[in-house]
Scaffold this active site. Sequence first.
Site, PDB file in Angstrom:
ATOM      1  N   LYS A   1     -16.423  14.803  16.099  1.00 61.23           N
ATOM      2  CA  LYS A   1     -15.816  15.419  15.260  1.00 61.23           C
ATOM      3  C   LYS A   1     -16.860  16.932  15.322  1.00 61.23           C
ATOM      4  O   LYS A   1     -17.896  16.848  15.554  1.00 61.23           O
ATOM      5  CB  LYS A   1     -16.078  14.866  13.798  1.00 61.23           C
ATOM      6  CG  LYS A   1     -15.443  13.628  13.439  1.00 61.23           C
ATOM      7  CD  LYS A   1     -15.075  13.010  12.683  1.00 61.23           C
ATOM      8  CE  LYS A   1     -13.836  11.497  12.896  1.00 61.23           C
ATOM      9  NZ  LYS A   1     -12.270  12.241  13.376  1.00 61.23           N
TER      10      LYS A   1
ATOM     11  N   ASP B   1     -14.234   4.319  15.804  1.00 58.16           N
ATOM     12  CA  ASP B   1     -13.587   4.876  15.120  1.00 58.16           C
ATOM     13  C   ASP B   1     -12.263   4.936  16.481  1.00 58.16           C
ATOM     14  O   ASP B   1     -10.764   5.154  15.635  1.00 58.16           O
ATOM     15  CB  ASP B   1     -14.092   5.957  14.214  1.00 58.16           C
ATOM     16  CG  ASP B   1     -12.476   6.425  13.262  1.00 58.16           C
ATOM     17  OD1 ASP B   1     -11.812   5.573  12.488  1.00 58.16           O
ATOM     18  OD2 ASP B   1     -12.742   7.628  13.166  1.00 58.16           O
TER      19      ASP B   1
ATOM     20  N   GLY C   1       0.936  -0.829  -0.249  1.00 60.10           N
ATOM     21  CA  GLY C   1       0.560  -0.222   0.493  1.00 60.10           C
ATOM     22  C   GLY C   1       0.448   1.605   0.263  1.00 60.10           C
ATOM     23  O   GLY C   1       0.589   2.564   0.369  1.00 60.10           O
TER      24      GLY C   1
ATOM     25  N   HIS D   1      -8.713   4.334  20.552  1.00 57.52           N
ATOM     26  CA  HIS D   1      -7.703   5.125  21.086  1.00 57.52           C
ATOM     27  C   HIS D   1      -7.920   5.788  22.093  1.00 57.52           C
ATOM     28  O   HIS D   1      -7.158   5.481  23.136  1.00 57.52           O
ATOM     29  CB  HIS D   1      -7.742   6.651  19.851  1.00 57.52           C
ATOM     30  CG  HIS D   1      -7.278   7.112  18.897  1.00 57.52           C
ATOM     31  ND1 HIS D   1      -6.762   5.667  18.475  1.00 57.52           N
ATOM     32  CD2 HIS D   1      -7.379   7.208  16.895  1.00 57.52           C
ATOM     33  CE1 HIS D   1      -6.296   5.783  17.237  1.00 57.52           C
ATOM     34  NE2 HIS D   1      -6.920   6.408  16.445  1.00 57.52           N
TER      35      HIS D   1
ATOM     36  N   HIS E   1      -2.164   4.116  16.863  1.00 59.24           N
ATOM     37  CA  HIS E   1      -0.844   6.068  16.719  1.00 59.24           C
ATOM     38  C   HIS E   1      -1.333   6.494  17.315  1.00 59.24           C
ATOM     39  O   HIS E   1      -0.282   7.491  18.517  1.00 59.24           O
ATOM     40  CB  HIS E   1      -1.541   6.737  15.718  1.00 59.24           C
ATOM     41  CG  HIS E   1      -2.325   7.617  15.053  1.00 59.24           C
ATOM     42  ND1 HIS E   1      -3.600   7.347  14.953  1.00 59.24           N
ATOM     43  CD2 HIS E   1      -1.847   9.035  15.379  1.00 59.24           C
ATOM     44  CE1 HIS E   1      -4.285   8.100  15.213  1.00 59.24           C
ATOM     45  NE2 HIS E   1      -3.504   9.169  15.535  1.00 59.24           N
TER      46      HIS E   1
HETATM   47  C1  BG6 Z   1      -8.095   8.118  13.193  1.00 60.08           C
HETATM   48  C2  BG6 Z   1      -9.296   8.347  13.412  1.00 60.08           C
HETATM   49  O1  BG6 Z   1      -7.430   6.942  14.051  1.00 60.08           O
HETATM   50  O2  BG6 Z   1      -7.585   8.788  14.540  1.00 60.08           O
HETATM   51  C3  BG6 Z   1      -9.769   9.299  12.170  1.00 60.08           C
HETATM   52  O3  BG6 Z   1      -9.690   6.751  12.310  1.00 60.08           O
HETATM   53  C4  BG6 Z   1      -9.656  10.497  13.613  1.00 60.08           C
HETATM   54  O4  BG6 Z   1     -10.528   9.635  12.291  1.00 60.08           O
HETATM   55  C5  BG6 Z   1      -7.905  10.361  13.840  1.00 60.08           C
HETATM   56  O5  BG6 Z   1      -9.338  11.852  13.169  1.00 60.08           O
HETATM   57  C6  BG6 Z   1      -7.409  11.108  15.310  1.00 60.08           C
HETATM   58  O6  BG6 Z   1      -5.951  11.433  14.911  1.00 60.08           O
HETATM   59  P1  BG6 Z   1      -5.113  12.532  15.304  1.00 60.08           P
HETATM   60  O7  BG6 Z   1      -3.848  11.904  16.165  1.00 60.08           O
HETATM   61  O8  BG6 Z   1      -5.390  13.582  14.794  1.00 60.08           O
HETATM   62  O9  BG6 Z   1      -6.306  13.236  16.719  1.00 60.08           O
END
Ligand code: BG6
Length: 484
Positions: free
Chosen positions: A331, A235, A17, A240, A178
Amino acid sequence: MVSRVIPVEPFDLVIFGGTGDLARRKILPGLFRRFCAGQMPDEARIIGAARSDIDDDGYRKMVAEAITEFGNGFTCEAKTLDAFLERIGYVAVDATGTGGWDELTSRIRDGVVHAFYFSVGPSLFGDIAERLHSHGLAREDARIVVEKPFGRDLQSARALNATLAEHFREDQIYRIDHYLGKETVQNLMAVRFGNVLFEPLWNAQYVDHIQITVAETVGVGGRGGYYDKSGAMRDMVQNHLMQLLCLIAMEPPSKFEPDEVRDEKLKVIRALEPVDPHHIVRGQYAAGGDEASYREHAEDPRSTTESFIALKAHISNWRWAGTPFYLRTGKRLKARTSEIAVVFKDAPHSIFGVDAGRHRNVLAIRLQPNEGMTLDVTIKEPGPGGMRLIDVPLDMSFADALGEEAEEVTDAYERLIMDVIRGNQTLFMRGDEVEAAWAWTDPLIEGWQNRGDVPKPYDPGTSGPDDSMMLMHRDGRRWRELKK
Ligand code: BG6
């Protein structure tokens, strides 16, 4: 202060990818920054692998463009960019067929670390793993990196784990969240376990409640198709916010080692109680300003997917029994703010009488923007007129406290990819953790689907639906303000 950069071992990193969005936005610019920082040895090689019929030079051009477009203005001398590009190659590969695999195999060198980044949809994980195996690339010491979404429920996550386990051991699989690569998220552990100050108070006896907020100003934009099948719960919360909750709530691991940390996180997830449906608020943003409503983005005028969720969770263990954890994410909100606030209980007795009002210590850890920590402390309001109390913040922004060093902070992806090469899984999710997170999430989703629950509309630029405020007010509490 100049941070120490310790180069990693020579490696071959294949990005399946490699022409996709994530590779262009995050992986490649991140690798470039690590190269400029001197962390990538000269013998490192990065090979893009995707369907597009381009050659090495075509891919190098694409990589250079991605660095310019998504590098956030980061620059390095032109000759450094050239040196980085010399380490880049490309093989057109058919993930579900035979094309390109022999060529890819011939490019993999002996005697270096082998890492395969699956920056592709989960439906291709099995095909790629199988082909790596049949071409002798799934070696003992090879590592694979997979991205979220890791499944969409417990069943699919189990199936993915089983597919990967056919050819790779758990200690070869790096599941990226992440958020775990963010500097402040790791600071959470440093603050908790590096200081003697907080840990004695870090329990239900002293903590009234905890708030975890990840608020975004952006809408779902062009990702409506993916997002509508997912929603804020799948999501953001399942991964997270869950990870943040774990780091805040877990017991001190005996060592900062992968399994020690992940064992403790897993215990937290398993101790989460099912959430009372009355303690879940889902919302969906309406149209506002120049932007379309969620439903327009999702291209489904009747979509009942949530773009906002707030909920109250409880952890049934000795440390946290009785202390609620309030989670919210959404969001198109008022501000891009991510923070964790530990709200301590009132002092057991106020010697200043009722007129002094109610004062509480709050430790807020800001993930973004302006990463840092604030501790609200109660002091006397200056001036005559008796003993009036006010709360003032002991405010530390990491940028102010650490100067240049804070500016050098690496992006989450850069750090995590370097950890893959180093073979350190501490900041990656283990298979059982992901499954446990789904096991908690699934019944909540099924519950609202069975009830035919429809998310509450909210105006963009607000803090979400009013019911989210009510969730707190009913308990005599309030959300911290989303500050711009
Ligand atoms: C992603 C989500 O994993 O994390 C997104 O799929 C979200 O929807 C994003 O916007 C947020 O990451 P960060 O690092 O910008 O807070």
